[in-house]
Enzyme design. Structure first.
Site, PDB file in Angstrom:
ATOM      1  N   GLY A 225       0.810  -1.214   0.000  1.00 12.48           N
ATOM      2  CA  GLY A 225       0.000   0.000   0.000  1.00 12.48           C
ATOM      3  C   GLY A 225       0.844   1.265   0.000  1.00 12.48           C
TER       4      GLY A 225
ATOM      5  N   GLY B 104       1.019  -0.966  10.049  1.00 13.82           N
ATOM      6  CA  GLY B 104       0.594   0.433  10.043  1.00 13.82           C
ATOM      7  C   GLY B 104       0.892   1.116   8.725  1.00 13.82           C
ATOM      8  N   LEU B 105       0.955   0.297   7.674  1.00 13.80           N
ATOM      9  CA  LEU B 105       1.071   0.843   6.316  1.00 13.80           C
ATOM     10  C   LEU B 105       2.280   1.755   6.116  1.00 13.80           C
ATOM     11  CD1 LEU B 105      -2.730   1.336   5.672  1.00 13.80           C
ATOM     12  CD2 LEU B 105      -1.233  -0.249   4.474  1.00 13.80           C
TER      13      LEU B 105
ATOM     14  N   CYS C  24      -8.429   0.975   5.558  1.00 13.64           N
ATOM     15  CA  CYS C  24      -7.757   2.005   6.345  1.00 13.64           C
ATOM     16  C   CYS C  24      -8.794   2.727   7.203  1.00 13.64           C
ATOM     17  CB  CYS C  24      -7.091   3.034   5.438  1.00 13.64           C
ATOM     18  SG  CYS C  24      -6.093   2.334   4.143  1.00 13.64           S
TER      19      CYS C  24
ATOM     20  N   LYS D  87     -10.614  -3.172  -2.576  1.00 15.47           N
ATOM     21  CA  LYS D  87     -10.224  -4.286  -1.705  1.00 15.47           C
ATOM     22  C   LYS D  87     -11.012  -4.246  -0.409  1.00 15.47           C
ATOM     23  CE  LYS D  87      -6.422  -6.724   0.364  1.00 15.47           C
ATOM     24  NZ  LYS D  87      -4.973  -6.905   0.403  1.00 15.47           N
TER      25      LYS D  87
ATOM     26  N   ASN E 238      -9.209  -8.669   2.959  1.00 14.73           N
ATOM     27  CA  ASN E 238      -8.141  -8.074   3.730  1.00 14.73           C
ATOM     28  C   ASN E 238      -8.117  -8.801   5.088  1.00 14.73           C
ATOM     29  OD1 ASN E 238      -6.166  -6.217   4.700  1.00 14.73           O
ATOM     30  ND2 ASN E 238      -6.965  -4.693   3.276  1.00 14.73           N
ATOM     31  N   THR E 239      -7.348  -8.342   6.016  1.00 17.10           N
ATOM     32  CA  THR E 239      -7.206  -9.080   7.277  1.00 17.10           C
ATOM     33  C   THR E 239      -8.399  -8.881   8.219  1.00 17.10           C
ATOM     34  OG1 THR E 239      -5.959  -7.231   8.176  1.00 17.10           O
ATOM     35  CG2 THR E 239      -4.687  -9.026   7.214  1.00 17.10           C
TER      36      THR E 239
ATOM     37  N   GLY F 130      -3.394 -15.620   6.900  1.00 22.28           N
ATOM     38  CA  GLY F 130      -2.839 -16.967   6.867  1.00 22.28           C
ATOM     39  C   GLY F 130      -3.916 -18.032   6.818  1.00 22.28           C
TER      40      GLY F 130
ATOM     41  N   GLY G 204      -0.413 -14.212   0.023  1.00 25.05           N
ATOM     42  CA  GLY G 204       0.192 -13.281   0.964  1.00 25.05           C
ATOM     43  C   GLY G 204       1.105 -13.952   1.969  1.00 25.05           C
TER      44      GLY G 204
END
Ligand SMILES: Cc1cc2nc3c(=O)[nH]c(=O)nc-3n(C[C@H](O)[C@H](O)[C@H](O)COP(=O)(O)OP(=O)(O)OC[C@H]3O[C@@H](n4cnc5c(N)ncnc54)[C@H](O)[C@@H]3O)c2cc1C
Ligand SMILES: Cc1cc2nc3c(=O)[nH]c(=O)nc-3n(C[C@H](O)[C@H](O)[C@H](O)COP(=O)(O)OP(=O)(O)OC[C@H]3O[C@@H](n4cnc5c(N)ncnc54)[C@H](O)[C@@H]3O)c2cc1C
Ligand SMILES: Cc1cc2nc3c(=O)[nH]c(=O)nc-3n(C[C@H](O)[C@H](O)[C@H](O)COP(=O)(O)O)c2cc1C
Ligand SMILES: Cc1cc2nc3c(=O)[nH]c(=O)nc-3n(C[C@H](O)[C@H](O)[C@H](O)COP(=O)(O)O)c2cc1C
Ligand code: FES
Ligand code: FES
Lengths: 300, 258, 300, 258
Positions: free
Chosen positions: C45, C71-72, C128, C163, C190-191, C215, C263
């Site tokens: 990102g 934290g990107l 985000c 996303k 995403n997570t 995961g 990922g």
């Protein structure tokens, strides 16, 4: 050293309970563990009439966890009251009856029937699909949660725990709705909705297509939600989701749970509940913790 | 009948056919109570696999307090088992399920019918049956594992899919080809085989017990994962579902739907 | 045998891409895998200015997975355009730039800056925190998703993939909002937000308290969501969440994904992406699949 | 410098102190490029543990294509490693990180300072340092593992927390007690020790390199998990964060914050 906790006015000898649906009504596991040692037994969800559940396969193993789509097979509240409650009355443990239904009337029929029964508490499974709201679960809409809670509280004679589904955007909002409806406590998390595809047979691993994910793989999500809810409401929390040992139980307690439920771990180790109680005692001794209640919500 | 989960010790591990392994496990507490047709839950060591694998008891050595399992590598769990070595520990729970009703065959002519990985439980069953026992065992090919053990305690009739040994075809073909007859049948194997046997038994009014399979979680009747459809309402949930792990795995063929 | 897929008008040589944030801009993993073999590289990102990210510890291992709260951290779009895009241009693979921001203006600044760059597509990370909406993520509110998508589409010169975050009640509703806003595709998941408590130190395992779970442990949830979204929208789906091998990739494809992203598996096996491509080829050969597109959404 | 992930072979496994193990691993492709102060990623077999464990290279045997790691059982992964046996396979990736800058010590008086499980990387560093080497090693108690190896290639000064061997206290106490002096310091160990060394070196204008630790995922600089605060903007993200796995683990002490 004190292991007792007060859960919505009911004193548990320790904070370790069973998770609904993984322990039947205790009879099968009584061959492995002394039910007298448990904080409480939470029974398999019971409806106003017998439910025959889903087709098989009903479960599938996944990485560090499992999926189930039992479909809440149960004998209905009448058989349950005649057979399972007297069975559990023999033991020196608290009895928490898990209740399911497809519509408010169905829940209320069970709650009403339980009013005169010698049970300590009830846990309302609001992850059931709500036939009146397009088959989303009750627990996914705060207005339905508050309304259903309030309706149940009006007729319930025992403390009412609302069991929350994690399949929501904001678990704190749902917990606040339960609290606003008058719930005496909340328990979380129920299972996360998952799916597994069998790529060889090109079909779903479960007859029901989707199933509820439980076990160690959901623990981080469960701990996060318990923490979030602990910051949002004043009523006590029963934490669960992937607890396998005392350290896992402590994560939930430190995140803000007053009691914990052990589910899938029973399948990996039928002695899990009692070993967790022993592990908590050991932790307290080794760390000079006089009263387990000191640990509730200690991590902030 | 007390069930336990315990740490057993692997006494031997042997490959007896393509993808088929035989393991003797010392587990005295389980052996004490074990009966033919019962099964055990075998636990993986890999922590990512949290559910135990149900495996039938193939043979029992009561003196040594040991039991034998014979299993096919069907996935990751059984693959893990196949790599274990004599001397290592292995967690097991049992004995589980009801087992075959040995009392009903006393002095009778009985078929023990096993197909593929349904053959193993017939070893101990043949040993303990106080009856005129014919084992009818179906295999894929000439790798007819457990032949000696079965021959010792029964007259053994073999069917192979490829016709390399005995009757070409399945266990039902073997019955027809040899014009065999029985008063009682105990059967274990894949669902199509069980269905054929159930029909045959019902048409010929033969008392027939079949051992069923389903995915399991608890293995002791608590989770309701492993049900099969039953004719009568079951006593547990009062619906038409029997728990294979607890009410079975052995059912009267007329009791269940296949 | 055809492995090519058409993703929102861009032809990928195969459906296997990297997941944003796990592969940098490809340079580090190029020591292990030939980037020319990948369907696409999705970059970490990038924001309009450099972000320095969170304090450490930024990651924690969990059962069959991990949590991250990076934290990107990123160098900002200027350095990215000068350095990372030219680097990736050397390879015969598609370049998908993942974009992050705290407010619509921040996203738009990056999208605008990318307009004349030789990239194939952009993926907008709407997980985000939205500073304008009380720090809930953009992706948790369908109205924000539709609005942000529409704003981005107005100025974007390349196809736009939204996303999606899985931390929502109804992922299908969010996907429909992206589609309504004009998205050319959606990628998910995403997570999931998780938390781990270190019971010995009585503190959070991550400096940021919570982190994103990824995961194998999230795979069943991811597959379920991809399936749900595939039933809800017509735009193509990039599926991800716990893919470790070709079989996992096939689960997503059969559930309805046109492409997949790998990922966390890169950390377990730096060759994962290429091994998955090889595994897909093998599956197709062994099962007589002439065109991988036959498998997309085949399980219903 | 090419990194690889490969299946190594365990040549030996030995317990050398309480909870401390030494393992030699044959991994020729990694050894070819390995330098003192670099580390490898060691993978667990248990599938529930998906991240590799970073472990320093303790010693290198270039002839055998083997490397040695010395590790403390700190949790489940290292516990798993400690149960592995010679002859078994083990997945490893490396060589990772920058390693100590061996060129700067050439002909100089150098301290190699290691504390606890920070001692192991000093073995190969001492071997390869073309310098006047004093190893200053700090231990908890009289279990001063790697003593022989370190003595062979350096003058060894020991500090123990309980005072059972050498100076009572830590490595800084040992410097003071023995009035030692150096032109360059390489250090590895717990953060408080590194902080003390960094301050000491800066006060005395000694060139000092320290090896840092942080939780890692990729181990190769891609995920940005393992950063430390740096004085200057890093070239990768243009913020004040260096990646320990890629830009380190060895940093000039003045470059980073502790
Ligand atoms: C009562 C009973 C007795 C059995 N006896 C034997 C025996 O003696 N020898 C033998 O080789 N096999 C036997 N099986 C089948 C055996 O349980 C499966 O082959 C085994 O569980 C596969 O595990 P896996 O990890 O290798 O496969 P995977 O496919 O990786 O397993 C994934 C999950 O599905 C379950 N599962 C997969 N296949 C089956 C199956 N056929 N039945 C039940 N659960 C399954 C596993 O237990 C596990 O939870 C028996 C099954 C039952 C129910
Ligand atoms: C560059 C580097 C070199 C190292 N060299 C050595 C060595 O030579 N000998 C030695 O004994 N130890 C060394 N360590 C520490 C070692 O990595 C950890 O002790 C180990 O990862 C613990 O794993 P575990 O599964 O036993 O512990 P767990 O606590 O169960 O691990 C959980 C997770 O946290 C990570 N983790 C836990 N502690 C640390 C730590 N201190 N540093 C980094 N990650 C950690 C693990 O890798 C894993 O991902 C080194 C660390 C780094 C960063
Ligand atoms: C097989 C099975 C059956 C379940 N049945 C119920 C149920 O009847 N009612 C209910 O509220 N929750 C039910 N649950 C959810 C559990 O009570 C628990 O919330 C969830 O599994 C998470 O805990 P765990 O990871 O410890 O299993 C069931 C879970 C499993 C695995
Ligand atoms: C360390 C790490 C960093 C990530 N950074 C980003 C990011 O910058 N942007 C983004 O959209 N997703 C990011 N993700 C999410 C992944 O792209 C992916 O959606 C998620 O990890 C699920 O896939 P996986 O299970 O295969 O890892 C990150 C994930 C990890 C593990
Ligand atoms: S496996 Fe739980 S009831 Fe049979
Ligand atoms: S561990 Fe990924 S950047 Fe260091």
């Amino acid at each position: 050293m004190n292991m007792k906790v007060n859960l919505a006015g009911v004193e548990l000898k320790n904070p370790v309970m069973t998770a609904s649906g993984t322990f039947g009504s205790g009879a099968e596991y009584s061959e492995f563990v002394d039910l007298n040692k448990l904080g409480a037994v939470v029974t398999k969800g019971v409806a106003h009439v017998p439910w025959s559940g889903n087709d098989t396969p009903r479960i599938a193993e996944i990485h560090s966890g499992m999926m189930n789509a039992i479909g809440l097979q149960n004998p209905g509240i009448d058989v349950f009251c005649e057979r399972d409650i007297p069975y559990l009355q023999q033991f020196d443990t608290k009895v928490i009856v898990n209740v399911c239904g497809h519509a408010p009337e169905e829940y209320l029929a069970v709650v009403e029937r339980l009013a005169e029964e010698p049970i300590d508490m009830m846990e309302i499974n609001i992850s059931c699909p709500n036939v009146n709201a397009n088959f989303l679960a009750f627990g996914q809409d705060p207005r339905h949660v508050e309304e259903l809670t309030a309706q149940i509280k009006k007729i319930a004679k025992q403390p009412v725990i609302m069991k929350l589904t994690p399949n929501v955007t904001d678990i704190a909002e749902i917990a606040r709705a339960a609290e606003a409806g008058g719930a005496d406590g909340v328990s979380l998390i129920n299972t996360l909705t998952g799916m597994k595809i069998d790529v060889k047979r090109r079909t779903f691993a479960l007859a029901n297509k989707t199933g509820g994910v439980s076990g160690p793989c959901v623990k981080p999500i469960a701990v996060r939600m318990v923490y979030q809810v602990a910051q949002a409401v004043k009523i006590p929390i029963i934490g669960m989701g992937g607890i396998q040992n005392a350290e896992d139980a402590l994560e939930f307690i430190m995140a803000g749970a007053t009691a914990v439920s052990v589910g899938t771990a029973n399948f990996t180790n039928p002695y899990a509940t009692v070993e967790i109680i022993e592990g908590l005692e050991r932790y307290m001794k080794e760390n000079g913790v006089e009263d387990i209640r000191e640990l509730i919500g200690i991590v902030k | 009948m007390a069930k336990v989960k315990m740490t057993g010790r692997i006494l031997s591990q042997e490959k007896i056919a393509t993808e088929i392994y035989s393991m003797w496990i010392e587990a005295a507490e389980i052996v004490k109570e074990a009966k033919p047709g019962q099964f055990i839950s075998v636990y993986c060591r890999d922590n990512s696999r949290i559910l135990p694998r149900p495996i039938s008891i193939c043979e029992i050595d009561r003196e040594k307090g040991a039991l034998r399992i014979v299993y096919r590598v069907a996935g990751k769990g059984t693959d893990e088992f196949s790599r274990m070595k004599a001397g290592e520990d292995l967690d097991v729970m049992g004995p589980l399920g009801n087992g075959f009703p040995m009392e009903v065959v006393k002095g009778k002519k009985v078929f023990l019918m096993g197909g593929g990985i349904g053959v193993p439980p017939m070893v101990q069953t043949a040993k303990e049956a106080d009856a005129d026992v014919t084992v009818i065992a179906g295999y894929r090919n000439s790798e007819i594992f457990l032949k000696e053990e079965l021959s010792e305690n029964s007259s053994l009739v073999v069917a192979t899919e490829d016709g390399s040994v005995g009757t070409k075809g399945n266990v039902m073909d073997a019955i027809r080809e040899n014009a065999l007859e029985a008063e009682v049948i105990f059967a274990c194997g894949p669902t199509p085989m069980l269905r054929a046997i159930k029909n045959y038994a019902e048409e010929n009014s033969i008392l027939c017990y079949i051992s069923m399979e389903e995915k399991m979680a608890c293995g002791i009747g608590a989770c309701l994962a492993c049900v099969c459809k039953s004719k009568e309402k079951d006593s547990h949930s009062h619906v038409h579902n029997k728990r294979i792990c607890k009410d079975g795995p052995v059912f009267l063929s007329t009791e269940v739907e296949l």
